[in-house]
Scaffold this motif. Sequence first.
Motif, mmCIF file in Angstrom:
data_model
loop_
_atom_site.group_PDB
_atom_site.id
_atom_site.type_symbol
_atom_site.label_atom_id
_atom_site.label_comp_id
_atom_site.label_asym_id
_atom_site.label_seq_id
_atom_site.Cartn_x
_atom_site.Cartn_y
_atom_site.Cartn_z
ATOM 1 N N LYS A 1 14.754 5.148 -7.075
ATOM 2 C CA LYS A 1 15.023 3.699 -7.125
ATOM 3 C C LYS A 1 13.804 2.899 -6.690
ATOM 4 O O LYS A 1 13.455 1.900 -7.319
ATOM 5 N N ASP A 2 13.157 3.325 -5.629
ATOM 6 C CA ASP A 2 11.964 2.630 -5.140
ATOM 7 C C ASP A 2 10.835 2.686 -6.162
ATOM 8 O O ASP A 2 10.139 1.688 -6.385
ATOM 9 N N ALA A 3 10.664 3.838 -6.790
ATOM 10 C CA ALA A 3 9.591 3.989 -7.785
ATOM 11 C C ALA A 3 9.840 3.110 -9.004
ATOM 12 O O ALA A 3 8.920 2.465 -9.514
ATOM 13 N N VAL A 4 11.080 3.062 -9.459
ATOM 14 C CA VAL A 4 11.397 2.212 -10.622
ATOM 15 C C VAL A 4 11.206 0.751 -10.253
ATOM 16 O O VAL A 4 10.607 -0.019 -11.011
ATOM 17 N N ARG A 5 11.689 0.354 -9.092
ATOM 18 C CA ARG A 5 11.547 -1.046 -8.662
ATOM 19 C C ARG A 5 10.075 -1.453 -8.637
ATOM 20 O O ARG A 5 9.705 -2.514 -9.136
ATOM 21 N N ALA A 6 9.230 -0.604 -8.079
ATOM 22 C CA ALA A 6 7.795 -0.897 -8.011
ATOM 23 C C ALA A 6 7.164 -0.908 -9.398
ATOM 24 O O ALA A 6 6.309 -1.753 -9.693
ATOM 25 N N ALA A 7 7.586 0.007 -10.262
ATOM 26 C CA ALA A 7 6.975 0.126 -11.589
ATOM 27 C C ALA A 7 7.296 -1.054 -12.497
ATOM 28 O O ALA A 7 6.486 -1.417 -13.345
ATOM 29 N N VAL A 8 8.466 -1.654 -12.334
ATOM 30 C CA VAL A 8 8.874 -2.713 -13.256
ATOM 31 C C VAL A 8 8.794 -4.110 -12.647
ATOM 32 O O VAL A 8 9.093 -5.089 -13.322
ATOM 33 N N ALA A 9 8.377 -4.207 -11.395
ATOM 34 C CA ALA A 9 8.397 -5.489 -10.684
ATOM 35 C C ALA A 9 7.691 -6.608 -11.435
ATOM 36 O O ALA A 9 8.225 -7.701 -11.573
ATOM 37 N N ASP A 10 6.507 -6.366 -11.918
ATOM 38 C CA ASP A 10 5.742 -7.412 -12.591
ATOM 39 C C ASP A 10 5.594 -7.141 -14.081
ATOM 40 O O ASP A 10 4.700 -7.672 -14.719
ATOM 41 N N GLY A 11 6.477 -6.328 -14.609
ATOM 42 C CA GLY A 11 6.372 -5.929 -16.006
ATOM 43 C C GLY A 11 7.138 -6.841 -16.936
ATOM 44 O O GLY A 11 7.696 -7.863 -16.529
ATOM 45 N N PRO A 12 7.194 -6.446 -18.185
ATOM 46 C CA PRO A 12 7.905 -7.237 -19.191
ATOM 47 C C PRO A 12 9.420 -7.155 -19.005
ATOM 48 O O PRO A 12 9.923 -6.365 -18.200
#
Length: 112
Positions: free
Chosen positions: A30-41
Amino acid sequence: MELSTTRHGDMAIATVIATRIDAAAAIAFKDAVRAAVADGPDHVVLDLRQVTFVDSSGLGAIVAAMKGMGAGRRLDLAGLTPDVAKVFRLTRMDKVFVIHDDPDRLIARATG
């Protein structure tokens, strides 16, 4: 839990670099996904080609990642292995998520 994220036009592909999303990995996932998509499209596709096992905690983590995307954003799944696809069918989560067979086809479509 490691994710590799690439952007293709107005879509990001977040590839899970792990074979299991289970109770031991759920929080890190969950933490990795949150960080990966935070500023994404607004459209993110979770590439699960390398994942061969998902338990109920892992499934809950994937649902939490989707809910964490927020309004107006969408999380799709792609590349489910047969065992992972079976978990999604049995829990009817295949009706909740848009599931694509091949992430590479999505990339080709997104980049023209």
